[in-house]
Design a protein around this motif. Sequence first.
Motif, short mmCIF file in Angstrom:
data_model
loop_
_atom_site.label_atom_id
_atom_site.label_comp_id
_atom_site.label_asym_id
_atom_site.label_seq_id
_atom_site.Cartn_x
_atom_site.Cartn_y
_atom_site.Cartn_z
N ASP A 76 18.49 -16.51 59.12
CA ASP A 76 17.47 -15.49 59.36
C ASP A 76 17.59 -15.01 60.80
O ASP A 76 16.79 -15.38 61.67
CB ASP A 76 16.07 -16.05 59.09
CG ASP A 76 14.95 -15.04 59.37
OD1 ASP A 76 15.26 -13.85 59.59
OD2 ASP A 76 13.78 -15.47 59.40
N VAL A 78 17.32 -11.92 61.99
CA VAL A 78 16.28 -10.97 62.39
C VAL A 78 15.07 -11.77 62.88
O VAL A 78 14.51 -11.48 63.95
CB VAL A 78 15.90 -10.01 61.25
CG1 VAL A 78 14.70 -9.16 61.63
CG2 VAL A 78 17.09 -9.13 60.87
N ARG A 82 13.50 -11.96 66.76
CA ARG A 82 12.07 -11.82 67.06
C ARG A 82 11.56 -13.04 67.85
O ARG A 82 10.79 -12.89 68.81
CB ARG A 82 11.27 -11.67 65.77
CG ARG A 82 11.45 -10.34 65.07
CD ARG A 82 10.70 -10.34 63.72
NE ARG A 82 10.84 -9.09 63.03
CZ ARG A 82 10.10 -8.00 63.26
NH1 ARG A 82 9.17 -8.02 64.18
NH2 ARG A 82 10.30 -6.90 62.56
N ARG A 113 21.30 -3.89 62.01
CA ARG A 113 20.32 -4.54 61.14
C ARG A 113 18.95 -4.61 61.81
O ARG A 113 17.93 -4.39 61.17
CB ARG A 113 20.79 -5.93 60.73
CG ARG A 113 19.83 -6.55 59.73
CD ARG A 113 20.40 -7.68 58.96
NE ARG A 113 19.54 -7.94 57.81
CZ ARG A 113 19.82 -8.79 56.87
NH1 ARG A 113 20.96 -9.46 56.89
NH2 ARG A 113 19.00 -8.98 55.87
N CYS A 116 17.19 -1.45 61.47
CA CYS A 116 16.63 -1.30 60.12
C CYS A 116 15.37 -2.12 59.91
O CYS A 116 14.42 -1.64 59.28
CB CYS A 116 17.67 -1.76 59.07
SG CYS A 116 19.10 -0.71 58.89
N GLU A 117 15.36 -3.36 60.41
CA GLU A 117 14.32 -4.31 60.04
C GLU A 117 13.38 -4.73 61.16
O GLU A 117 12.42 -5.46 60.90
CB GLU A 117 14.98 -5.55 59.43
CG GLU A 117 15.78 -5.24 58.18
CD GLU A 117 16.48 -6.45 57.60
OE1 GLU A 117 16.14 -7.59 57.95
OE2 GLU A 117 17.39 -6.23 56.78
N ALA A 118 13.64 -4.30 62.38
CA ALA A 118 12.79 -4.74 63.49
C ALA A 118 12.49 -3.61 64.46
O ALA A 118 12.34 -3.83 65.66
CB ALA A 118 13.44 -5.92 64.22
N ASP A 138 18.53 -0.40 51.64
CA ASP A 138 17.71 -1.50 52.14
C ASP A 138 17.30 -1.31 53.60
O ASP A 138 16.57 -2.12 54.15
CB ASP A 138 18.45 -2.83 51.99
CG ASP A 138 18.63 -3.23 50.54
OD1 ASP A 138 17.80 -2.84 49.70
OD2 ASP A 138 19.61 -3.94 50.26
N CYS A 139 17.79 -0.27 54.22
CA CYS A 139 17.47 0.01 55.62
C CYS A 139 16.23 0.88 55.66
O CYS A 139 16.27 2.05 55.31
CB CYS A 139 18.66 0.70 56.31
SG CYS A 139 18.36 1.01 58.07
N ARG A 140 15.13 0.27 56.10
CA ARG A 140 13.84 0.97 56.11
C ARG A 140 13.14 0.76 57.45
O ARG A 140 12.18 0.00 57.53
CB ARG A 140 12.97 0.48 54.97
CG ARG A 140 13.53 0.78 53.61
CD ARG A 140 12.58 0.33 52.51
NE ARG A 140 13.27 0.31 51.24
CZ ARG A 140 13.76 -0.78 50.67
NH1 ARG A 140 13.62 -1.95 51.24
NH2 ARG A 140 14.38 -0.71 49.52
N PRO A 141 13.64 1.40 58.50
CA PRO A 141 12.98 1.22 59.80
C PRO A 141 11.54 1.72 59.74
O PRO A 141 11.21 2.66 59.03
CB PRO A 141 13.82 2.06 60.75
CG PRO A 141 14.57 3.01 59.90
CD PRO A 141 14.73 2.38 58.55
N SER A 142 10.67 1.05 60.50
CA SER A 142 9.25 1.40 60.50
C SER A 142 8.97 2.70 61.23
O SER A 142 7.86 3.23 61.15
CB SER A 142 8.44 0.26 61.13
OG SER A 142 8.88 0.02 62.46
#
Length: 180
Positions: A76, A78, A82, A113, A116-118, A138-142
């Motif tokens: 993990d 990502v 963090r 990545r 995309c995720e953070a 699957d790449c969904r940036p906020s």
Amino acid sequence: EFDGERRSYQLHVPASYDGSTPVPVVLNFHGLTQTGELQREQSKMDRKSDEEGFIVVYPNGVSNAWNSGGGISEADDVGFARAVIDDVAARGCIDRKRVYATGMSNGGQMSHRLACEAADVIAAVAPHSGGLRIDPSDCRPSRPIPILHFHGENDTIASFESIPADIATWARLNECTDES
């Protein structure tokens, strides 16, 4: 300790750091089979950190690899990134709105990545010689996130072939137009 494993990173704090003014942070990820220490030597980012006044973090991947997608690792990473940001923030005065990621090859892929995720904790990324390894769906940036990608067309290890499609994916995700 993260996710049941001992994880590590090296940290460079510029001489100008006084602990009272929040400073930017750059996460600098190593390539596959390499280490944070080798990335530190090769990137020479400590010198730039001293010139510009930002902290550089050189994390180490599990078995010298990052879970950038595509099955290289199952860690993990990502979550680890963090946790590293939180750890550095607990130890010093950082500007959480100016946390950036970069890296070489597998480390560049890891930067993608994180974009995309953070995107909630990463301000922008600048990957080098490493493309988007996760499925673009699957790449969904906020939020839209700045990307500065470096890659040579003659790279014999990390092919340039997929990079135009990766950049087109980011243009779409960031809702860019054709206007300059």
